[in-house]
Design an enzyme around this catalytic site. Structure first.
Site, PDB file in Angstrom:
ATOM      1  N   ASN A 124      10.720  -1.591   3.851  1.00  0.00           N
ATOM      2  CA  ASN A 124      11.826  -1.450   3.241  1.00  0.00           C
ATOM      3  C   ASN A 124      12.767  -0.254   3.821  1.00  0.00           C
ATOM      4  O   ASN A 124      12.212   0.317   4.776  1.00  0.00           O
ATOM      5  CB  ASN A 124      11.524  -1.150   1.757  1.00  0.00           C
ATOM      6  CG  ASN A 124      10.902  -1.754   0.843  1.00  0.00           C
ATOM      7  OD1 ASN A 124      11.332  -3.072   0.944  1.00  0.00           O
ATOM      8  ND2 ASN A 124       9.667  -1.548   0.250  1.00  0.00           N
TER       9      ASN A 124
ATOM     10  N   LYS B  37      14.753   2.700  -2.727  1.00  0.00           N
ATOM     11  CA  LYS B  37      14.233   1.495  -1.857  1.00  0.00           C
ATOM     12  C   LYS B  37      15.033   0.246  -1.717  1.00  0.00           C
ATOM     13  O   LYS B  37      15.211  -0.397  -2.934  1.00  0.00           O
ATOM     14  CB  LYS B  37      12.576   1.450  -2.295  1.00  0.00           C
ATOM     15  CG  LYS B  37      11.637   2.300  -1.670  1.00  0.00           C
ATOM     16  CD  LYS B  37      10.262   1.690  -1.937  1.00  0.00           C
ATOM     17  CE  LYS B  37       9.221   2.687  -1.385  1.00  0.00           C
ATOM     18  NZ  LYS B  37       7.756   1.834  -1.709  1.00  0.00           N
TER      19      LYS B  37
ATOM     20  N   ASP C  23      -2.592  -1.565  -0.667  1.00  0.00           N
ATOM     21  CA  ASP C  23      -1.987  -0.826   0.587  1.00  0.00           C
ATOM     22  C   ASP C  23      -2.360   0.342   0.567  1.00  0.00           C
ATOM     23  O   ASP C  23      -1.499   1.518   0.641  1.00  0.00           O
ATOM     24  CB  ASP C  23      -0.361  -1.091   0.896  1.00  0.00           C
ATOM     25  CG  ASP C  23       0.081  -0.502   1.934  1.00  0.00           C
ATOM     26  OD1 ASP C  23      -0.525  -0.953   2.863  1.00  0.00           O
ATOM     27  OD2 ASP C  23       1.245  -0.312   2.071  1.00  0.00           O
TER      28      ASP C  23
END
EC number: 2.7.1.-
Length: 385
Positions: free
Chosen positions: A38, A59, A245
């Site tokens: 992003n 973002k 993640d």
């Protein structure tokens, strides 16, 4: 933002225009490092928010990745992140859903996520709380203050992270995507990308290291095929919701002054774009592998203490679970781009590949003796229930 600045950063100009008539109007945006997927900015608000905030994190997602030229990815990832942060993974019903914020106290550790102020679906833009005074675990481990930090503290840090992740996995186990968030199941691009990283990259490494990996190509392909079946049926062992993640350099934040007041540690978990349904052991392997990279290539001893604590804090693993985790740990190491690096001596890279190979084969063949000889043997078997 002047004309020249707008021309040099059209994404920032677009965001400023979109926010100009909202309560999140910003007088300026500054790019934040670290975003590959992003475009991430810190915005200085024209007027403070009711909660007193003077800055926000913005973002923004495009059909291409901000940090990787030529690679495209659906903007649906921004929807996943916004929904997940707002509602999805609330492992514990602790605060009103109207606050769009969740946290939990667990063994003197509090875990929270940034508040989602606004999600603009039309422009794929999230407006998030700016978490100030926090650093990543990687930044903490590589800072000077770590030199005076005891192994007991880093072990405790790992224990608390393992306890939290185990709680997340336990909460999501057996729940359908619809029960958690309506969109996780549809995050197919994230699943495809992470699948190729974990299972495609190791097979491709055989061509790079045929003298080291040639004999295990068949095993790597069998692991890949089993994972494909599990992902399709969603019936594999410990298969459920994962963050997707959890990396020490980006996703796990701790207060910058943790060392001076470590009796009550607070985590902030960010970057939920890759939330999906996967094997829990794969996520554990990713956490362990990411930390081990710090030890192997930066000689940071605290990383091994966190690994030990993580395995002690995560719900007890039986022998089969240890072997599965070893497989995923080895796959993560093989898949990592460091195996392609020319920044380290050839022998150092090859020794690293040998370790990854031995972890995969020991896990696949349930070879306790080989696993015990690796650097992970002692911490794995100490954590076994």
């Amino acid at each position: 933002m002047g004309t020249t600045e707008r021309e040099s950063d059209p994404i920032a100009a677009l965001i400023l225009d979109r926010l100009s008539c909202t309560e999140y109007a910003c007088s300026s945006l500054s790019r934040v490092n670290g975003g590959l997927m992003n475009f991430i900015y810190r915005g200085t608000l024209s007027r403070p928010l009711p909660d007193g905030a003077t800055t926000v994190i913005v973002k923004h997602a495009e059909e291409y990745l901000s940090g990787i030229e030529g690679l495209s990815l659906s903007t649906y990832r921004s929807v996943i992140a916004a929904i997940t942060l707002s509602f999805g993974y609330c492992v514990m019903d602790v605060e009103s859903v109207q606050t769009n914020r969740y946290c939990v106290a667990l063994d003197e550790v509090e875990v929270a996520v940034p508040r989602v102020y606004k999600f603009d679906a039309e422009s794929n833009t999230q407006i998030l709380e700016d978490i100030t005074g926090y650093i990543t675990v990687c930044e903490f481990l590589t800072s000077r203050c770590t030199q005076s930090t005891s192994p007991a503290f880093t072990t405790r840090l790992g224990f608390r992270l393992g306890s939290w992740l185990g709680g997340l996995h336990a909460w999501g186990e057996g729940r359908s995507p619809a029960e958690i968030i309506g969109g996780v199941e549809e995050n197919q691009e994230a699943q495809d990308g992470s699948f190729d990283f974990f299972y495609g990259n190791p097979v491709r490494r055989v061509e790079q290291f045929p003298h080291l990996l040639g004999d295990c190509k068949e095993v790597l392909e069998q692991i890949r095929d089993r994972a494909a079946r599990e992902q399709k049926s969603r019936t594999g062992e410990k298969f459920g919701f994962v963050h997707g993640d959890i990396l020490s350099r980006k996703s796990v934040l701790i207060p910058g002054d943790s060392v001076t007041r470590d009796q009550h540690l607070r985590f902030v978990i960010i970057d939920w774009e890759l939330s999906q349904y996967e094997c829990h052991f794969r996520e554990c392997g990713e956490v362990l592998g990411d930390l081990y990279l710090l030890k192997r290539f930066q000689d940071i001893d605290g990383a091994m203490s966190i690994i030990q604590g993580f395995l002690e804090g995560y719900p007890p693993l039986n022998e089969d679970a240890i072997f599965r985790t070893a497989i995923y740990l080895g796959l993560f190491l093989l898949a990592n781009e460091v195996t392609l690096s020319t920044d380290y001596p050839k022998q150092q890279i090859e020794d690293f590949v040998i370790l990854a190979r031995d972890l995969v084969l020991a896990g696949w063949h349930k070879d306790r003796e080989t696993l015990a000889k690796t650097v992970f043997g002692p911490v794995f078997f100490r954590a076994m229930n």
